[in-house]
Every structure is written in C-alpha cells, then in structure tokens.
Write an enzyme that holds these catalytic residues in place. Structure first.
Site, mmCIF file in Angstrom:
data_model
loop_
_atom_site.group_PDB
_atom_site.id
_atom_site.type_symbol
_atom_site.label_atom_id
_atom_site.label_comp_id
_atom_site.label_asym_id
_atom_site.label_seq_id
_atom_site.Cartn_x
_atom_site.Cartn_y
_atom_site.Cartn_z
ATOM 1 N N ARG A 34 40.481 61.532 36.613
ATOM 2 C CA ARG A 34 39.755 60.387 37.155
ATOM 3 C C ARG A 34 38.257 60.582 37.063
ATOM 4 N NH1 ARG A 34 41.459 56.916 41.426
ATOM 5 N NH2 ARG A 34 43.635 56.797 41.224
ATOM 6 N N GLU A 43 46.694 47.235 40.026
ATOM 7 C CA GLU A 43 47.404 46.496 41.063
ATOM 8 C C GLU A 43 46.393 45.508 41.661
ATOM 9 O OE1 GLU A 43 49.019 48.711 44.369
ATOM 10 O OE2 GLU A 43 49.701 46.846 45.303
ATOM 11 N N LYS A 102 40.461 52.165 46.560
ATOM 12 C CA LYS A 102 40.418 50.748 46.909
ATOM 13 C C LYS A 102 40.635 50.550 48.397
ATOM 14 C CE LYS A 102 43.079 49.391 43.427
ATOM 15 N NZ LYS A 102 43.890 48.532 42.566
HETATM 16 P P1 ATP Z 1 43.276 53.414 44.250
HETATM 17 O O1 ATP Z 1 43.915 54.764 44.220
HETATM 18 O O2 ATP Z 1 41.865 53.395 44.609
HETATM 19 O O3 ATP Z 1 44.067 52.371 44.960
HETATM 20 P P2 ATP Z 1 44.482 52.925 41.827
HETATM 21 O O4 ATP Z 1 44.395 54.001 40.844
HETATM 22 O O5 ATP Z 1 45.738 52.850 42.579
HETATM 23 O O6 ATP Z 1 43.231 52.971 42.753
HETATM 24 P P3 ATP Z 1 45.128 50.785 40.121
HETATM 25 O O7 ATP Z 1 44.869 49.356 40.285
HETATM 26 O O8 ATP Z 1 46.524 51.252 40.177
HETATM 27 O O9 ATP Z 1 44.225 51.525 41.197
HETATM 28 O O10 ATP Z 1 44.412 51.339 38.821
HETATM 29 C C1 ATP Z 1 44.631 50.823 37.536
HETATM 30 C C2 ATP Z 1 44.385 51.905 36.532
HETATM 31 O O11 ATP Z 1 43.056 52.422 36.666
HETATM 32 C C3 ATP Z 1 45.330 53.065 36.708
HETATM 33 O O12 ATP Z 1 45.875 53.359 35.437
HETATM 34 C C4 ATP Z 1 44.469 54.171 37.215
HETATM 35 O O13 ATP Z 1 44.939 55.404 36.739
HETATM 36 C C5 ATP Z 1 43.089 53.822 36.680
HETATM 37 N N1 ATP Z 1 42.053 54.349 37.560
HETATM 38 C C6 ATP Z 1 41.901 54.096 38.868
HETATM 39 N N2 ATP Z 1 40.879 54.797 39.378
HETATM 40 C C7 ATP Z 1 40.351 55.508 38.364
HETATM 41 C C8 ATP Z 1 39.262 56.443 38.248
HETATM 42 N N3 ATP Z 1 38.526 56.775 39.304
HETATM 43 N N4 ATP Z 1 39.009 56.982 37.042
HETATM 44 C C9 ATP Z 1 39.754 56.644 35.977
HETATM 45 N N5 ATP Z 1 40.793 55.785 36.016
HETATM 46 C C10 ATP Z 1 41.092 55.220 37.190
#
Ligand code: ATP
Ligand code: MG
Length: 561
Positions: free
Chosen positions: A264, A38, A274
């Site tokens: 994760r 996102e 984020k």
């Molecule tokens: P946040 O929860 O910090 O806002 P998010 O997961 O919502 O992060 P996205 O932009 O939706 O952020 O993430 C894009 C992709 O990256 C998703 O498929 C998510 O599962 C993956 N991702 C995010 N954080 C991690 C992590 N710590 N380890 C592995 N994959 C991750």
C-alpha cells in the site's frame, strides 16, 4: 540483464509477471485488470496508486481495465460514493470505456455458485452464533474445532440455504460456510462464512435480498466472472489468495485470475483508511470529503493538485512488497514541479503593511507589464497598476534589520517587482509603537526594475496597489495531523488533529485575479501556489493554498547527494 521501461527505469515486478505471461501465451495473450473499490467512501491518494497500476499496466499491454464497484456490504454503500469514484477515476486521466460493473449485479450468479458448492459437499449451513464461531475458529497457534453442523446432508443444506434466501430465519441466526479445513494454519481457510443473513436495504438491489455474500467469496468470483487475467491488489489480501484459489478450483471455473499483491501507499501526517476518513467527515473535524486537507482525490483537487502531479508522485514511489510511509514533502515536491510549469503568476499580499509613495501623484494610475509565467512564453503578460498607496508584506520590512536582510528598512532601497525602486523615508507608528504605514519615495528612472546610473538593490519584493487591488479570503493549510503516523498513535483521532491545519486570512490581491474562476491555479509570487475555491462568490473570491514555495524535499535530496 534487468529489463527496463521506456524511461530507462527498471521494470517493476508486476510488469515483469504480466510480460512473462504474455510471452508464454498465458490468458491467450490478453491482459484484463480491474479496479474494484467498495463504494463506501471517497477515493484517496492510496487508491490513486492502485488505479495507476491497474489502468497503466493494462493500457501498456493493449489490455482493458474494468471499474467494478465491489458493493456487497449493504449497510455502508451509497450511490453518492459510486458517482464520486467514477468522477475521480476520470479526473485522474483513466477510462474504463464501457466496462463499468457492479458486484451486486452478480448476486444471482453468486447464489448459484454457493448452491453448486453445497451440491459438491463443499459448503454447509451452520447455526453457530457469531460468538461460537469465533470460539470454534481457534487461534494462530491452535487449530479450530469443527462445527456440529458441518456434516449436514447436501439435501438439508440445499433446503436450509433456500429458506435463508426466502427470509425464513432471523438475521445472524445462520450462515453458509465453506467446508475446507478447521486445522489449516491459514485461519481464512477454517470454514469461512460465505453468506450471512442481513435484512438490510441495498442501494441497488433494494430489499430483494436478505442474504448477502461475504467479500472474500464475492470478490474472487466477480473477478472470474469478468474474465480478469491479473487481479492486482494490496498485500493484506495475500493471505486470502489460497481461499480465492480454492473457490475457483472447487467450482472448476475456466477463468482463473492470477492475483498479484503489492505494498500500500502510505503518507506521513495523514490517515488513509476510509473508516477514519468517514469519522473525520461525520464528526465535522473537516469540512466534508473534499476539504482541501483531506487525502481524498476530491480534496486534493480542490486544494489545487493536478492529476499529473499525483500520477508522477505515485510512479516515483515504485511498486514493491515492502510497506513504507512516504513523506508528504515528496508529494508536495511533485506538485510544485508541475504547478511551476502551469500556474499563472500574480501578486497578493497576505499580511499587509501600507506604503505611501510620497512623490507619486495622487489619483494617478500607472500601468506596468508583468510576466504571466516565466516558464511559459506563450502565457504572455498582463497589466499591474502602480498607485500612490500600496501594500507590501509586513515581513518585508524591518525597522532594525540584521545584516543579511535585503528587503525594506529605514533609509534602504528595494525593488518592487515589475515596478520601481522605492526608498523608505519615514516610519509611521500608532500610540503603542506598532508600525502602521511607511512613507517612501520612488525613483521614476527605475521603471522596469533597473537603474540607469547602475545603482544596485539586493531585494525584490511583491506588492499590490491599495486602490486598484481587491481583497480575498485566503485559506492557508498545513498538515491535518500533528503526528507522522496518526494511525499508530494511542491518541483519539480528534486529538491528533493539527489545530493550525487551517488558517484563514484576508489578503490583498491584484486586480487581474478578479477574473479567477474556481479550479484556476496561480502562483502568488514569493508566497506559494493557490487554487481558486468553489466557495468563491463575485463579491468575495476564496483561494486555497495548494503548497508553499519552499521545497524542503529538494533540499533534503541535495543534502543527501
Ligand atoms: P480501506 O481499507 O481504507 O477501507 P480499502 O482498501 O478497503 O480501503 P477499497 O475500496 O476496497 O478500499 O479499495 C479498492 C482498491 O484500492 C483495492 O484493490 C485496494 O487494494 C486499493 N487500495 C486501497 N488503499 C490503498 C493504498 N493505500 N495503496 C494502494 N492501494 C490501495
Ligand atoms: Mg477493501
């Protein structure tokens, strides 16, 4: 037999599933994955893990990977983030070729899917307030209650939904909800909202829409629209999977991606959400998204991390379903490993103590040859300049040394790297008794670091000419957070920040470093790895410490053996 990768490590469970699907002809032998961030923040090292998995697995199977901006939340998204995401994915070494997509490009299609659900009696417009919705939802142990609007006719729902789109109702006054099962043990299946009214400007669709699809609705359907075969995501989405399957089944869509979840990546002394990273930036607790203390890819790049080091680290953490926190020391271990091979060596003194070589002619400059990288013969040599006045590291001198101190002390001899043996003859102090200068003699016969008479010295120290060197700003970083897991701490984020996470000193650098350009990597001998910072000006170079030389991880591993 356990299947193995080409490097003899056992194949992970996701690769095993993909391999199986290919063998069984599922998805017509195709592999299409996607990385769906996102655009509401910069990518961090956790994302790097997802990127390596998504792009890596597709590439290994002659597949393709889409980069899709999952931009369905108008309030937080921005084009700045889109550009940074593209930049960071490229920098990590991956390519989406022409497969760049935006969920916001599917708004019309998603709207039609919602209309379709209404037509088959599987969605309804609900007038409950957000508080009432919450109250009706029930809990983990109690079933929910059905909304009084649940049994509106298809015609009424179609009319109301069209009028929601047309902007006839105030924000938050109505939602479109999926009609599933208010008694489901899975709360996500209790008639989740799929559209809400929000008069918000969207960075791509401007003010065209006043209703926006919810993430759970848009995400799985975007995957289906794009013909994604394997929708790889993190564990928190496991519980959403039945809902995703339900949407696709109800709409009888041909393309039904297989969702696979993994744990994760988490790191000690770091936050990775984020929202929290944005908080650090907005409140100026750090100097922007690319502050070298941030776990963001742009911050790590500025700190001196290489894509290779990050990818090797990410691979070393494996792919599992168990949430674990990895030690930052492990990441630093892989960085050292990579920088050792590629960083040019140079000498810099961070805490200078002046040395006068009393038997060396004033104004004379002697050129000495220094090896640029002992790990890489092609890196060649450079000149370093020996003069009467030099600087050494204050820590490399002790007036009253303990037994095992092999560096400089009164009456002792030490080797200057690439130079001569010098002997400390006299210690000059100020009125308070602080050592301000050392008077030494050098032995001209020891040029190159050995003595023709077979005399040995135990210590070799680095140094920089006081007259042929320059000064530079050196930024020394430590963990951003004091606690191992600040996300679980009771303290406010700002109170968890390590007050010593950034120390700035003025160092003395050898002349060759004046050629440094932002992004260039060096090993300052005996100190650590450093990266030239974009803040550098011709008048004042700035270097970020990427990592110290001490490898606590190797030590831990050795102890464990
Ligand atoms: P946040 O929860 O910090 O806002 P998010 O997961 O919502 O992060 P996205 O932009 O939706 O952020 O993430 C894009 C992709 O990256 C998703 O498929 C998510 O599962 C993956 N991702 C995010 N954080 C991690 C992590 N710590 N380890 C592995 N994959 C991750
Ligand atoms: Mg997300």
């Amino acid at each position: 037999m356990v299947e193995e990768n080409s490097n003899n490590t056992p194949i992970d469970f996701i690769r095993a599933i993909v391999k199986d699907d290919l063998k069984n002809g599922r998805f017509n032998g195709k592999v299409v994955t996607r990385f769906p961030p996102e655009p509401n923040g910069y990518l961090h090292i956790g994302h790097a893990k997802a990127i390596c998995i998504d792009f890596g697995i597709a590439a290994e199977n002659n597949g393709v990977t889409h980069l899709r901006m999952d931009d369905t939340n108008p309030t937080k998204e921005d084009i700045e983030y889109v550009e940074s995401i593209k930049n960071d994915v490229k920098w990590l070494g991956f390519s989406w070729h022409d497969k760049l997509f935006f969920a916001s490009d599917y708004y019309e299609q998603l709207y039609r899917f919602a209309v379709e659900l209404i037509k088959i009696g599987k969605a309804y417009v609900c007038d409950l307030t957000p508080e009432e919705v919450k109250e009706y939802r029930g809990t983990l142990t109690e079933p929910g209650r059905e909304s009084p609007f649940r049994n509106r006719s298809v015609e009424e729902n179609l009319d109301l939904f069209a009028r929601m789109r047309a902007g006839e109702f105030p924000d938050g006054s109505k939602t479109l909800r999926a009609k599933i099962d208010m008694a489901s043990p899975n709360i996500h299946m209790r008639d989740p909202a799929i559209y809400r009214i929000r008069r918000e400007h969207h960075y791509r669709t401007d003010d065209k829409w006043c209703i926006y699809p919810m993430y759970d609705f848009a995400h799985c359907l975007s995957d289906s629209i794009e013909g994604i075969t394997h929708s790889i995501c993190t564990l928190e989405f496991e519980i959403h999977r039945p809902l995703y399957d339900w949407f696709i089944d109800q709409l009888k869509l041909e393309s039904h991606p297989k969702q696979i979840e993994f744990a994760r990546l988490n790191l000690t002394n770091t936050v990775m959400s984020k929202r929290k990273l944005l908080e650090l930036v907005k409140n100026n607790y750090v100097n922007g998204w690319d502050d070298p203390r941030m776990p963001t890819l742009c911050g790590m790049r500025r700190r001196g991390y290489t894509p290779e080091a990050i990818r090797t680290f990410v691979e070393s953490t494996g792919i599992t379903k168990n949430n674990a926190i990895f030690d930052l020391a492990l990441l630093e271990h892989y960085l050292r490993d990579d920088l050792n091979k590629r960083a040019l060596r140079a000498m810099a003194v961070l805490n200078p103590l002046k040395v006068v070589i009393t038997n060396f002619t004033e104004d004379k400059v002697e050129e000495l040859d220094a090896v640029n990288n002992p790990e890489d013969a092609d890196a060649g040599t450079r000149k370093v300049f020996f003069t009467r006045e030099l600087y050494i590291e204050r820590d490399d001198f002790m007036e009253d040394p303990p037994n095992k101190f092999y560096r400089l002390a009164p009456g002792r001899e030490v080797r200057l790297r690439y130079g001569y043996f010098i002997k400390c003859e006299n210690v000059v102090k100020d009125a308070e008794g602080n050592v301000v200068e050392l008077h030494c003699t050098y032995d001209p016969a020891t040029r190159g670091g050995t003595s023709p008479d077979g005399r040995k010295v135990k210590g070799t120290i680095h140094w920089v000419s006081a007259t042929e060197g320059a000064t530079a700003e050196i930024r020394l970083y430590d963990h951003l957070f004091i606690e191992e897991n600040p996300a679980e701490s009771d303290r406010e984020l700002k109170d968890s920040i390590n007050p010593d996470s950034l120390k700035i000193v003025t160092g003395i650098i050898e002349k060759s470093l004046l050629e440094a350009k932002p992004g260039m990597l060096f090993q300052f001998e005996r100190i650590g790895y450093f990266c030239c910072d974009p803040d550098s000006t011709p008048e004042r170079l700035v270097f970020n410490r990427s990592v110290t030389l001490k490898d606590s991880w190797s030590k831990i591993q050795k102890k464990g053996q």
